[in-house]
Scaffold this active site. Structure first.
Site, PDB file in Angstrom:
ATOM      1  N   TYR A 109      63.667 -12.591 143.647  1.00  0.00           N
ATOM      2  CA  TYR A 109      64.758 -11.327 144.108  1.00  0.00           C
ATOM      3  C   TYR A 109      65.274 -11.585 145.474  1.00  0.00           C
ATOM      4  O   TYR A 109      65.780 -10.796 146.187  1.00  0.00           O
ATOM      5  CB  TYR A 109      63.511 -10.446 144.430  1.00  0.00           C
ATOM      6  CG  TYR A 109      62.751 -10.530 143.023  1.00  0.00           C
ATOM      7  CD1 TYR A 109      62.764  -9.258 142.779  1.00  0.00           C
ATOM      8  CD2 TYR A 109      61.678 -11.175 142.806  1.00  0.00           C
ATOM      9  CE1 TYR A 109      62.097  -8.476 141.230  1.00  0.00           C
ATOM     10  CE2 TYR A 109      60.908 -10.289 141.410  1.00  0.00           C
ATOM     11  CZ  TYR A 109      60.999  -9.247 140.810  1.00  0.00           C
ATOM     12  OH  TYR A 109      60.526  -9.088 139.095  1.00  0.00           O
TER      13      TYR A 109
ATOM     14  N   ASN B  51      66.580  -1.199 135.296  1.00  0.00           N
ATOM     15  CA  ASN B  51      67.326  -1.209 134.855  1.00  0.00           C
ATOM     16  C   ASN B  51      67.118  -1.060 133.323  1.00  0.00           C
ATOM     17  O   ASN B  51      66.531  -0.606 132.539  1.00  0.00           O
ATOM     18  CB  ASN B  51      67.341  -2.639 134.318  1.00  0.00           C
ATOM     19  CG  ASN B  51      68.852  -3.636 134.003  1.00  0.00           C
ATOM     20  OD1 ASN B  51      69.363  -2.880 133.568  1.00  0.00           O
ATOM     21  ND2 ASN B  51      68.551  -4.744 133.051  1.00  0.00           N
TER      22      ASN B  51
ATOM     23  N   CYS C  90      67.476  -8.904 133.725  1.00  0.00           N
ATOM     24  CA  CYS C  90      66.539  -8.177 134.982  1.00  0.00           C
ATOM     25  C   CYS C  90      65.587  -9.662 135.192  1.00  0.00           C
ATOM     26  O   CYS C  90      64.656  -9.789 135.454  1.00  0.00           O
ATOM     27  CB  CYS C  90      66.131  -7.852 134.699  1.00  0.00           C
ATOM     28  SG  CYS C  90      65.843  -6.342 133.460  1.00  0.00           S
ATOM     29  N   HIS C  91      65.760  -9.927 133.404  1.00  0.00           N
ATOM     30  CA  HIS C  91      64.012 -11.010 132.267  1.00  0.00           C
ATOM     31  C   HIS C  91      64.246 -12.686 133.122  1.00  0.00           C
ATOM     32  O   HIS C  91      63.808 -13.563 133.933  1.00  0.00           O
ATOM     33  CB  HIS C  91      64.428 -11.151 131.622  1.00  0.00           C
ATOM     34  CG  HIS C  91      65.185 -11.783 130.474  1.00  0.00           C
ATOM     35  ND1 HIS C  91      67.019 -11.058 130.660  1.00  0.00           N
ATOM     36  CD2 HIS C  91      66.377 -13.165 130.576  1.00  0.00           C
ATOM     37  CE1 HIS C  91      67.226 -11.540 129.889  1.00  0.00           C
ATOM     38  NE2 HIS C  91      67.339 -12.859 129.889  1.00  0.00           N
TER      39      HIS C  91
ATOM     40  N   GLU D  27      66.074 -18.860 126.302  1.00  0.00           N
ATOM     41  CA  GLU D  27      67.868 -19.355 127.365  1.00  0.00           C
ATOM     42  C   GLU D  27      67.044 -20.987 127.790  1.00  0.00           C
ATOM     43  O   GLU D  27      68.824 -21.439 128.215  1.00  0.00           O
ATOM     44  CB  GLU D  27      68.012 -18.477 128.199  1.00  0.00           C
ATOM     45  CG  GLU D  27      68.105 -17.187 127.776  1.00  0.00           C
ATOM     46  CD  GLU D  27      68.339 -16.312 128.989  1.00  0.00           C
ATOM     47  OE1 GLU D  27      68.464 -16.601 129.800  1.00  0.00           O
ATOM     48  OE2 GLU D  27      68.372 -14.294 128.792  1.00  0.00           O
TER      49      GLU D  27
END
Length: 194
Positions: free
Chosen positions: A130, A153, A161-162, A190
């Site tokens: 953040y 979001n 945002c993940h 990912e």
């Protein structure tokens, strides 16, 4: 399904799409996406799949509010294609994201800066804290504002945002803490080191 939303660019269409993380709802006007959200309110019933790579056939349109020729609501069609590439881990086709309607984020706001920076600078498999995201947006002390932008979001996955985590290395919450198992699944999908 929610009722039709009308924006300055025209009426919206709503699509329901099946994905490996559950059904997602796409709301789009002719100019861009208004929303891409998981339909389940939490991940209580989410069962992570042991195999992380999925074929493109795992993302299919289940329904749409109004029939379309594929042109009027082209952003929604592009979103479905983008989701197919995302869940197939086809990184070469993820740079071209569907357009987002200008009504989603107020121009010139910190929220817009956060979302656009996140979308354009933090790629598939990368993580950012953040605080680091706040710094990239020009205000290192705005960690809470970044958190609020992530919580609000409307375009999940495309505005990733993940990928935003706590500075101490903890994964942090997703969707107000209601979908943390899904966040971990997305990061593993990912190949992010968590």
């Amino acid at each position: 399904m929610k009722g039709k939303l009308v924006c300055q660019s025209g009426p919206t269409n709503t699509y329901v799409v099946s994905t490996p993380i559950g059904d997602m709802e796409i709301i789009s006007c002719p100019r861009g996406l208004h929303s891409l959200q998981q339909m389940a309110p939490n991940d209580k019933d989410f069962i992570p799949s042991p195999g992380l790579l999925f074929s493109r056939t795992m993302v299919t349109v289940k329904s749409q509010m109004y029939q379309d020729n594929g042109y009027t609501y082209k952003p929604a069609v592009l979103c479905v294609q983008w989701l197919q590439h995302y869940f197939a881990a086809d990184k070469s086709n993820l740079n071209s994201t569907p357009p987002v309607c200008s009504s989603v984020y107020q121009t010139g706001t910190f929220t817009e800066a956060v979302c656009k920076t996140l979308q354009n600078k933090v790629t598939f498999g990368q993580l950012i804290s953040y605080g680091s995201l706040a710094s990239m947006c020009g205000n290192a002390r705005a960690c809470r504002a970044v958190g609020m932008a992530m919580r609000n979001n409307q375009i999940s996955l495309i505005m990733p945002c993940h990928r935003v985590t706590q500075s101490g290395g903890k994964v942090g919450n997703y969707s107000g803490g209601q979908k943390n198992k899904i966040k971990e699944w997305l990061l593993k999908h990912e190949g992010a080191e968590i």
